[in-house]
Design an enzyme around this catalytic site. Structure first.
Site, PDB file in Angstrom:
ATOM      1  N   ARG A 292       9.300 -11.833   4.740  1.00 52.12           N
ATOM      2  CA  ARG A 292       8.410 -10.982   4.916  1.00 52.12           C
ATOM      3  C   ARG A 292       8.922  -9.531   4.809  1.00 52.12           C
ATOM      4  NH1 ARG A 292       7.271  -9.384   9.469  1.00 52.12           N
ATOM      5  NH2 ARG A 292       7.073 -11.307  10.489  1.00 52.12           N
TER       6      ARG A 292
ATOM      7  N   TYR B 199     -13.014   2.370  -7.135  1.00 54.51           N
ATOM      8  CA  TYR B 199     -13.115   0.940  -7.017  1.00 54.51           C
ATOM      9  C   TYR B 199     -14.082   0.277  -6.054  1.00 54.51           C
ATOM     10  CZ  TYR B 199     -11.938  -4.121  -7.037  1.00 54.51           C
ATOM     11  OH  TYR B 199     -11.854  -5.391  -6.936  1.00 54.51           O
TER      12      TYR B 199
ATOM     13  N   ASP C 220      -4.899   6.242  -7.617  1.00 53.13           N
ATOM     14  CA  ASP C 220      -4.986   4.881  -7.901  1.00 53.13           C
ATOM     15  C   ASP C 220      -4.682   4.688  -9.657  1.00 53.13           C
ATOM     16  OD1 ASP C 220      -5.682   2.568  -9.006  1.00 53.13           O
ATOM     17  OD2 ASP C 220      -7.220   2.053  -7.426  1.00 53.13           O
TER      18      ASP C 220
ATOM     19  N   LYS D 258      -3.992  -6.244 -12.543  1.00 54.55           N
ATOM     20  CA  LYS D 258      -4.683  -5.895 -13.809  1.00 54.55           C
ATOM     21  C   LYS D 258      -3.529  -5.493 -14.925  1.00 54.55           C
ATOM     22  CE  LYS D 258      -8.113  -5.767 -11.131  1.00 54.55           C
ATOM     23  NZ  LYS D 258      -8.371  -4.529 -10.370  1.00 54.55           N
TER      24      LYS D 258
HETATM   25  C1  LIG Z   1      -8.880  -4.284  -8.982  1.00 50.33           C
HETATM   26  C2  LIG Z   1      -8.570  -2.924  -8.580  1.00 50.33           C
HETATM   27  C3  LIG Z   1      -8.347  -2.595  -7.172  1.00 50.33           C
HETATM   28  C4  LIG Z   1      -7.926  -3.764  -6.028  1.00 50.33           C
HETATM   29  O1  LIG Z   1      -7.083  -4.412  -6.497  1.00 50.33           O
HETATM   30  P1  LIG Z   1      -6.985  -6.142  -6.093  1.00 50.33           P
HETATM   31  O2  LIG Z   1      -5.667  -6.453  -6.794  1.00 50.33           O
HETATM   32  O3  LIG Z   1      -8.058  -6.683  -6.617  1.00 50.33           O
HETATM   33  O4  LIG Z   1      -6.826  -6.079  -4.483  1.00 50.33           O
HETATM   34  C5  LIG Z   1      -8.091  -1.164  -6.926  1.00 50.33           C
HETATM   35  N1  LIG Z   1      -8.197  -0.188  -7.719  1.00 50.33           N
HETATM   36  C6  LIG Z   1      -8.540  -0.543  -9.073  1.00 50.33           C
HETATM   37  C7  LIG Z   1      -8.764   0.560  -9.932  1.00 50.33           C
HETATM   38  C8  LIG Z   1      -9.022  -1.977  -9.376  1.00 50.33           C
HETATM   39  O5  LIG Z   1      -9.212  -2.050 -10.950  1.00 50.33           O
END
Ligand SMILES: *Cc1c(COP(=O)(O)O)cnc(C)c1O
Length: 389
Positions: free
Chosen positions: A56, A108, A180, A205
């Site tokens: 961890r 998001y 982000d 992504k």
């Molecule tokens: C998908 C996404 C998230 C969240 O990520 P997860 O891996 O699904 O928890 C946060 N910000 C953006 C812009 C996203 O597209």
């Protein structure tokens, strides 16, 4: 033999995607970082070990990914999480009861849900503003503001936040500027250069790019934040398994190649959509008609493959998303394969309707994640799906 270390920024981006953060495996010299599928590590004696005690806290596969992504963002430290939302969870845990956050309203859907349904209940306060309106961001800052949180471009409205101006606002307020960068990726945009303290990713992504794992990442260059984020990563424990880290690390190796193709296909398709009568509006920062196109050109090196379109009518939108054959109707984005989605009922169903309407996220909005397939096949698919027959 010298190998590239964490922050060797003398090498160019595509070289770092392939090599940064990786060291030859000591047992056999494996060129590719192995999957260290272990929960614990042998100790030579009491308190004598190779720096690894429990997985961890640290795992060599995870560390290779963390150093790799940190290098791509031009950061000194990286922390991998089991999802993008787990990464956000650790960002929010930097704060204490009573602290205030200014966030873009168009972030998001899952990020918005975590802020409003979990952190609000636990004593953080939030003001959501149009992150594209710098004056509104500045006006929302209070003496207790500790984080200014931005996503740019936003999902799915493709609104931009002026990173340099927003970074200044955060700095003046003594607040952390958290960005982000999931949509743009460091190939097109590097928020640390514009004053961001922490950059967040859903590695699910574009960074992984193959739609076969869920993961998150935080990077920073600040020693104090790195120490606290490392503590939170270990103490909250939302760490990714070594196999998922290995998949993400394999994904980042082709990030430059993939993003170039997403961008080329995205531009072509956005232009083509502009010629289609049924398409009422196109949201794509690469088009000169985008209201923030100049800002996009200033802070981004490319525009990628995310496009949203307004079809004006729910029935038309439903018919369209159900008729594509190459574009798969599915949540998520950023993979090599093209996806199509209906934000109001899928990714953004958790955002209250008034808020969706305020930002233009209508029931007839469709979002495309343009993949790296042959662009003429993609256009052919969209054309037959939009057609009258
Ligand atoms: C998908 C996404 C998230 C969240 O990520 P997860 O891996 O699904 O928890 C946060 N910000 C953006 C812009 C996203 O597209």
């Amino acid at each position: 033999m010298t190998r590239i270390v964490d922050t060797d920024l003398t090498l160019r981006f595509a070289t770092r995607t392939v090599h940064a953060g990786q060291v030859p495996e000591p047992l056999a010299g494996a060129v590719m970082t192995p999957i260290y599928q272990t929960s614990t590590y042998i100790q030579q004696g009491l308190g004598k070990h190779k720096g690894y005690e429990y997985a961890r806290t640290s795992n060599p596969t995870r560390e290779a990914l963390e150093r790799n992504v940190a290098s791509l963002e031009g950061a000194r430290y990286g922390f991998a999480f089991s999802s993008g939302l787990a990464a956000l969870d650790s960002v929010m845990k930097l704060l204490s009861q009573g602290d205030h956050v200014v966030s873009g309203e168009n972030v998001y859907g899952g990020s918005h849900r975590q802020m409003t349904h979990i952190w609000s209940r636990l004593g953080l306060t939030f003001t959501f503003v149009d992150g594209g309106d710098t004056a509104a961001v500045a006006a929302a800052v209070t003496p207790t503001t500790k984080i200014v949180y931005a996503e740019t471009p936003t999902n799915p409205m493709m609104r931009l936040c002026d990173l340099a101006a927003t970074g200044e606002i955060a700095k003046k307020a003594g607040a952390l500027f958290v960005v982000d960068n999931t949509f743009a990726t460091p190939f097109f945009q590097q928020p640390l250069l514009y004053g961001a303290d922490i950059v967040l990713h859903s590695t699910t992504k574009y960074l992984n790019g193959h739609s076969d794992m869920i993961g998150g990442m935080l990077v920073t260059s600040r020693d104090d934040l790195a120490e606290r984020l490392g503590f939170l990563q270990n103490s909250s424990g939302a760490v990714p398994g070594p196999f998922d880290c290995w998949l993400a690390l394999r994904g980042t190796k082709t990030l430059a190649l993939r993003m170039r193709q997403h961008d080329a296909n995205g531009r072509r398709i956005a232009e083509w959509l502009g010629t289609q009568r049924g398409v009422k509006k196109i949201y794509y920062p690469g088009l000169p008609s985008h209201p923030q196109h100049e800002l996009a050109r200033r802070q981004m090196k490319g525009f990628g493959g995310m496009i949203s379109i307004e079809l004006g009518d729910l029935g038309v939108a439903r018919r369209f998303v159900e008729r594509t054959k190459i574009f798969a109707l599915a949540e998520s984005l950023g993979g090599v394969e093209s996806l199509i989605g209906h934000p109001a009922s899928m990714t953004h169903a958790s955002v209250p309707r008034e808020m969706r309407e305020r930002m233009g996220l209508t029931d007839s909005l469709v979002r495309l994640s343009v993949g790296i397939e042959d662009v003429d096949d993609l256009i052919g698919d969209l054309e037959q799906a939009l057609g009258d027959d």
